[in-house]
Write an enzyme that holds these catalytic residues in place. Structure first.
Site, PDB file in Angstrom:
ATOM      1  N   CYS A 205      -4.218   8.373 -34.971  1.00 31.42           N
ATOM      2  CA  CYS A 205      -4.493   9.641 -34.138  1.00 31.42           C
ATOM      3  C   CYS A 205      -3.434  10.558 -33.863  1.00 31.42           C
ATOM      4  O   CYS A 205      -3.831  11.642 -33.616  1.00 31.42           O
ATOM      5  CB  CYS A 205      -5.421   8.918 -32.830  1.00 31.42           C
TER       6      CYS A 205
ATOM      7  N   CYS B 225      -8.082   9.198 -28.053  1.00 30.01           N
ATOM      8  CA  CYS B 225      -7.235   9.238 -29.240  1.00 30.01           C
ATOM      9  C   CYS B 225      -5.668   9.669 -28.604  1.00 30.01           C
ATOM     10  O   CYS B 225      -5.004   9.687 -29.676  1.00 30.01           O
ATOM     11  CB  CYS B 225      -8.037  10.402 -30.039  1.00 30.01           C
TER      12      CYS B 225
END
Length: 232
Positions: free
Chosen positions: A107, A216
Site C-alpha cells: 500500500c 492503507c
C-alpha cells in the site's frame, strides 16, 4: 468553514485556495457525491486518482463516466516503476497475502508514495472520508490540519452516513462503480477487495484476511518500518 454544508465547503475551498487545492478520489460512492457537487457548481479544482496497477476494471470504466457525464477531467498518478519492480522482486507479486507488514509495504509503494507526489506544493486537500467508515476515522472533522503533509485537509462528508451518501446518489442520478451493485461497499485494489456479507461493517471487504483497523495509510501518515526502496 467547519459548519459549512458540503457543497458550500467544496466551493469555498476552491475559491480560497484555487490551483493550490486538489481533490483525491478512489471513485468510491462518497467521492462520486463530491464530484457531482463539483460539477454542478463548476468548481475547477484538480481531481486526482491513483492507479495502483491492480484496480478492478469497473473502476477504470467509472473514470471514463466521470469525464463523459460529469465533465470533469481526472488526472491519473501511477506508482514509481522502479519501486514496484524492486518490491515485487523481493517479496513476490502478491506479497500482501503473506503478512500485514508486507501488505502495508505494498500500500505504501503503490498508494502513499504516490499521494506524496500528488500533494506536493498544495495548500488544501479535499477527501471523501467519513467518520462512520472505520474506528480510525471516528474523530474526523470537516476541516483539519494535516501535519504529515503540511496542508489543510477538508472532509465535506465527514458526518454523513452511508444511507445519506446513497440517497444523494439516487436522487441526483450520480454514476457509481458497478461493483457496488454486487455487494461491494468499499472498493480498493482487485486482489484486496471483496463483497461485504450481511452484518459486516463497511470496510470488512478490504484486506478481509486481516483483523484490526482497515487502512492503507493514505489517511494515517505511517511509513512501514522496513521500507528501504528508492534510496530510503
Amino acid at each position: 468553514m467547519e459548519g459549512l454544508e458540503p457543497p458550500t465547503l467544496v466551493r469555498e475551498v476552491w475559491e480560497r485556495f484555487g490551483d493550490a487545492s486538489v481533490f483525491t478520489t478512489s471513485l468510491g460512492a462518497e467521492d462520486m457525491v463530491i464530484l457531482h457537487m463539483m460539477s454542478a457548481m463548476e468548481v475547477g479544482m484538480e481531481v486526482v486518482t491513483i492507479d495502483t496497477g491492480r484496480l478492478p476494471e469497473e473502476t477504470y470504466a467509472l473514470i471514463g463516466e466521470v469525464e463523459r457525464f460529469l465533465g470533469i477531467r481526472v488526472k491519473v498518478y501511477f506508482p514509481d516503476t522502479g519501486e514496484v519492480e524492486e518490491m515485487v522482486r523481493r517479496h513476490g507479486v502478491n506479497l500482501f497475502y503473506d503478512s500485514a507488514e508486507k501488505r502495508h509495504l505494498c500500500c505504501y509503494v503503490r498508494k502513499v508514495r504516490v499521494l506524496e507526489r500528488a500533494l506536493k506544493g498544495r495548500s488544501a486537500w479535499v477527501s471523501g472520508i467519513r467518520r462512520g467508515q472505520t474506528e480510525a476515522r471516528a474523530n474526523t472533522s470537516r476541516v483539519e490540519w494535516d501535519s504529515v503533509h503540511g496542508l489543510w485537509k477538508f472532509n465535506p462528508l465527514a458526518d454523513w452516513s452511508y444511507q445519506m451518501v446513497w440517497a444523494y446518489i439516487r436522487e441526483n442520478h450520480v454514476p457509481y462503480n458497478a461493483l457496488h451493485d454486487r455487494g461491494y461497499r468499499s472498493i480498493g485494489c482487485a486482489p484486496c477487495t471483496r463483497a461485504v456479507r450481511e452484518g459486516e461493517d463497511e470496510r470488512a471487504g478490504r484486506w478481509w484476511w486481516e483483523s484490526g483497523v482497515k487502512e492503507c495509510g493514505l489517511h494515517t501518515g505511517w511509513v512501514p518500518a522496513d521500507f528501504r526502496l528508492g534510496g530510503r
